[in-house]
Design a protein around this motif. Sequence first.
Motif, PDB file in Angstrom:
ATOM      1  N   PHE B 118      35.697   3.673 -39.277  1.00 49.57           N
ATOM      2  CA  PHE B 118      36.083   3.953 -37.893  1.00 49.57           C
ATOM      3  C   PHE B 118      36.787   2.747 -37.280  1.00 49.57           C
ATOM      4  CE2 PHE B 118      35.285   3.937 -33.313  1.00 49.57           C
ATOM      5  CZ  PHE B 118      35.770   5.183 -32.965  1.00 49.57           C
ATOM      6  N   LEU B 119      36.234   1.573 -37.570  1.00 52.31           N
ATOM      7  CA  LEU B 119      36.850   0.344 -37.054  1.00 52.31           C
ATOM      8  C   LEU B 119      38.300   0.242 -37.514  1.00 52.31           C
ATOM      9  CD1 LEU B 119      36.453  -2.433 -35.611  1.00 52.31           C
ATOM     10  CD2 LEU B 119      35.879  -3.365 -37.833  1.00 52.31           C
ATOM     11  N   ILE B 120      38.522   0.503 -38.787  1.00 52.75           N
ATOM     12  CA  ILE B 120      39.887   0.431 -39.320  1.00 52.75           C
ATOM     13  C   ILE B 120      40.774   1.492 -38.657  1.00 52.75           C
ATOM     14  CG2 ILE B 120      41.272   0.883 -41.397  1.00 52.75           C
ATOM     15  CD1 ILE B 120      39.245  -0.631 -42.987  1.00 52.75           C
ATOM     16  N   GLY B 121      40.248   2.706 -38.550  1.00 53.60           N
ATOM     17  CA  GLY B 121      41.026   3.799 -37.955  1.00 53.60           C
ATOM     18  C   GLY B 121      41.460   3.492 -36.531  1.00 53.60           C
ATOM     19  N   VAL B 122      40.544   3.028 -35.702  1.00 54.01           N
ATOM     20  CA  VAL B 122      40.876   2.771 -34.297  1.00 54.01           C
ATOM     21  C   VAL B 122      41.806   1.561 -34.166  1.00 54.01           C
ATOM     22  CG1 VAL B 122      39.919   2.173 -32.042  1.00 54.01           C
ATOM     23  CG2 VAL B 122      38.796   3.843 -33.437  1.00 54.01           C
ATOM     24  N   THR B 123      41.575   0.547 -34.991  1.00 53.18           N
ATOM     25  CA  THR B 123      42.432  -0.636 -34.915  1.00 53.18           C
ATOM     26  C   THR B 123      43.866  -0.282 -35.317  1.00 53.18           C
ATOM     27  OG1 THR B 123      40.507  -1.981 -35.450  1.00 53.18           O
ATOM     28  CG2 THR B 123      42.649  -3.042 -35.650  1.00 53.18           C
ATOM     29  N   LEU B 124      44.008   0.515 -36.363  1.00 53.57           N
ATOM     30  CA  LEU B 124      45.359   0.952 -36.751  1.00 53.57           C
ATOM     31  C   LEU B 124      46.018   1.735 -35.619  1.00 53.57           C
ATOM     32  CD1 LEU B 124      45.151   2.123 -40.492  1.00 53.57           C
ATOM     33  CD2 LEU B 124      46.358   0.138 -39.567  1.00 53.57           C
ATOM     34  N   GLN B 125      45.230   2.565 -34.957  1.00 52.70           N
ATOM     35  CA  GLN B 125      45.791   3.350 -33.854  1.00 52.70           C
ATOM     36  C   GLN B 125      46.247   2.453 -32.706  1.00 52.70           C
ATOM     37  OE1 GLN B 125      46.570   6.368 -33.751  1.00 52.70           O
ATOM     38  NE2 GLN B 125      45.231   7.632 -34.983  1.00 52.70           N
ATOM     39  N   ALA B 126      45.521   1.361 -32.469  1.00 53.04           N
ATOM     40  CA  ALA B 126      45.936   0.437 -31.404  1.00 53.04           C
ATOM     41  C   ALA B 126      47.279  -0.205 -31.757  1.00 53.04           C
ATOM     42  CB  ALA B 126      44.867  -0.633 -31.184  1.00 53.04           C
ATOM     43  N   LEU B 508      54.565  -8.659 -39.382  1.00 50.11           N
ATOM     44  CA  LEU B 508      53.163  -8.210 -39.363  1.00 50.11           C
ATOM     45  C   LEU B 508      53.017  -6.772 -38.823  1.00 50.11           C
ATOM     46  CD1 LEU B 508      50.219  -8.947 -39.948  1.00 50.11           C
ATOM     47  CD2 LEU B 508      50.060  -9.831 -37.618  1.00 50.11           C
ATOM     48  N   PRO B 509      53.613  -6.472 -37.646  1.00 50.52           N
ATOM     49  CA  PRO B 509      53.507  -5.070 -37.193  1.00 50.52           C
ATOM     50  C   PRO B 509      54.117  -4.093 -38.187  1.00 50.52           C
ATOM     51  CG  PRO B 509      54.353  -6.457 -35.429  1.00 50.52           C
ATOM     52  CD  PRO B 509      54.300  -7.314 -36.650  1.00 50.52           C
ATOM     53  N   ILE B 513      52.012  -1.041 -39.841  1.00 52.23           N
ATOM     54  CA  ILE B 513      52.405   0.364 -39.675  1.00 52.23           C
ATOM     55  C   ILE B 513      52.643   1.002 -41.048  1.00 52.23           C
ATOM     56  CG2 ILE B 513      54.168   1.924 -38.732  1.00 52.23           C
ATOM     57  CD1 ILE B 513      52.398   0.776 -36.583  1.00 52.23           C
ATOM     58  N   ALA B 514      53.239   0.232 -41.961  1.00 48.60           N
ATOM     59  CA  ALA B 514      53.440   0.757 -43.317  1.00 48.60           C
ATOM     60  C   ALA B 514      52.091   1.044 -43.974  1.00 48.60           C
ATOM     61  CB  ALA B 514      54.246  -0.245 -44.150  1.00 48.60           C
ATOM     62  N   CYS B 515      51.141   0.138 -43.748  1.00 46.13           N
ATOM     63  CA  CYS B 515      49.785   0.355 -44.296  1.00 46.13           C
ATOM     64  C   CYS B 515      49.181   1.624 -43.698  1.00 46.13           C
ATOM     65  CB  CYS B 515      48.873  -0.828 -43.975  1.00 46.13           C
ATOM     66  SG  CYS B 515      49.197  -2.259 -44.990  1.00 46.13           S
ATOM     67  N   GLY B 522      48.250   8.693 -47.991  1.00 46.51           N
ATOM     68  CA  GLY B 522      47.582   8.484 -49.274  1.00 46.51           C
ATOM     69  C   GLY B 522      46.270   9.242 -49.343  1.00 46.51           C
ATOM     70  N   MET B 523      45.457   9.094 -48.299  1.00 49.60           N
ATOM     71  CA  MET B 523      44.155   9.762 -48.321  1.00 49.60           C
ATOM     72  C   MET B 523      44.308  11.278 -48.234  1.00 49.60           C
ATOM     73  SD  MET B 523      41.288   7.467 -46.556  1.00 49.60           S
ATOM     74  CE  MET B 523      41.795   7.788 -44.903  1.00 49.60           C
TER      75      MET B 523
END
Lengths: 187, 536
Positions: B118-126, B508-509, B513-515, B522-523
């Motif tokens: 969840f942490l990864i998901g929300v951080t990516l969304q930010a 970095l951004p 975003i590519a990640c 991928g998932m």
Amino acid sequence: MSAHAPSAGRVPAPAQYAEIAVPGAAIGLVAGVFAAGVAALAGLPGVQIATIATGLGIPLALLGAGYCVLLATGRFGVGAVGPVALYWLVGFPLARLIDEVAVAGVLGHDDVLRDPLLSFLAFQALLSIGFAIGFLWLHERLAPHWYHRIQRHNTAAADLMRRYIGQAAAMEERRAAAGRGRRRGGS
Amino acid sequence: MDSSDINSDRPLGRDDLTGTETPPARVPAQRGPVPAESGAAAGGGPGGAGETPAPEQERFWKAGRLEPMPIRPLPKAPPSIHLLGPTVFLVALGVGMGESYMWPRLVLIFGPEIRWLFLIGVTLQAVVMLEMSRYAMATGESIFFGAARVFKPLMWFFFVTAILVYIWPGHLSAGASAFERVTGIPWQATAVTGMLLVGVVFTLAKVVYNLLENVLSICIGLLVVGTSVVAAMVGSLSDLSTTLTGMFAFGYLPDEALSPAWFPVIVGSIAFAGPSGMQQMWYTLHLRDKGAGMGSHIPRIRGLRHAEEQETMPSRGFMFDTSDPAEMSKWKGWRRWVTFDAFVLFWGITMLVTVSFTVLAQASARFDPQVATVIRDGERDAALDAMAASFTAAGSPVFGTIFFLFISLIGLNATLGLFDSFSRGQADMTYFFVPGARRFSMSKLYGFFLWGLIAFGIVILLFGPADGPAAILDTLAFLSTFAMGAYCVTLLLVNNLTLPKPIRPGILPNVLIACAAVFYLGMLFYSLFAYGVVVS
């Protein structure tokens, strides 16, 4: 913190501060009534609902009012998150403790708290951050409308409104100055 | 392309004010009438009454094959210490079933350690939110327009996807069902009344954005205060500490999580951590209506009743002079403003609400260890009942009631936000890219899509399955997650191909975003090919 206390010749009457305290008190009261409303919908006994409403609602309302007065007297900066978080870090656990004592007292429970006191207070203090953000969010949304409305007859509210406007202008000026400084440094 | 692509190196014209000549600062909420366009020189804008005289020679920024963007001054950013911005929409849309139900359910089944995902998901969304805002604030155009500048079919893909995924009133029916459990009022009655109310209010509103921001702000404020108070009443320190430490158990994935039954659920939950589907794209429209950055040059959408007062919409956005240090300084101010929004408000509040819900779930599991077993087998509605029942069994009827009340509030927030966002997005694409659509104002197109959505929703609620026919549910779930991967790729293309070099994203951004694109796509495809199941 700001040093914008009302000027000496226009010290507002207590009634003026009471009027200023309305938004904060209302938000605190709503939070307490929210808990009581949920309890009512869940079908809890009336006495327990009333105890939650008063045991939690009144302390939160008083603390909310206190925030507004401290804001008006210049002890808190307008919209500043840090001081509000610190304020509720102490205030929120205190209100919850009063609530638990009140409910246990009214219902005749022997155990006031489920957890040891320190654990209880630490848990409430951690959740107070969320409450502080929600409180400030609602306050900044509602209070300026109220202060704008009462500022004609309430000098303390007028002073507060000036601070809201002045803070925005000062930040703009600081930013412009910082921009000029960066350009000089860069050349 | 870079700043030198601006088509003239003459001194800036009257409209092209530099930093020292900038008009008095206005925060977006206070902005006045929209500056009229200098359409004649721009060559194609419909223009409007009351235009200011056009400069003799217009300067443009060319991006893609579509109409170039005239150069205009960038307004000053408001102070970054503010509490409300367009983020309110993302929070309203983002704090939904994922935060209130899906993640607490995963915590009950796999333990709080699963929250690292969840942490990864929300951080990516930010980060996605920050990059979406880059294009919207620099141009005043939506990301849909940006996509069309890169490749028009890309935009049409999102147009069609939005219709397929969002016309089904599933969000509303979930909230209304929860409300029925608390009050006994039939959910169809609540849902139909809610939709009609939303339609009437948005139609009567003078400026839709202002109304919606006020309503959603109050709802979110109540949600944050309410969840904090309720979690404080029923949780304990150990619930909270395991919830928080679980966010940093990176790499934790029990065997059961990799099963065909649960992996697609986990993928769906990650996708629904924060705003999902196309909600991030719609955020660019709210930025424009808020008047953020160059959005201040674009009129705001009025309610249908006030459609005749709608200012003429420009035929494209604007660009500021990125070769001017004063303008770049203001741009940095806007980036600070939106960064505060992304990380303090969006990330913080989303995290806060989900932490409170997870504390509630943990409290119920503490009292009733069988809750995981009950929840494990249920469909969504059954599992919602099971969670509420377990909350009730755990302490008192208050627990279950709380759960349903919050679901109701979240359903209302999501409905308000989704109805507005969908109509706004479709109206935007229709106005700019459907031939002949410009004879209607943007307000009328917005009203058309809004009432179309309401009419369809009422018919479906009364006579059909709210989520859509069962046969296409998988397709919709796939499309929703696929759109998230697709908008990451779109973002990379739009920001790196259509913006002037000085304001393009850094390395970095771009990497993040590519990640995110690889992460979502991928998932999604792994789930599809390894387990033969799309997300759920």
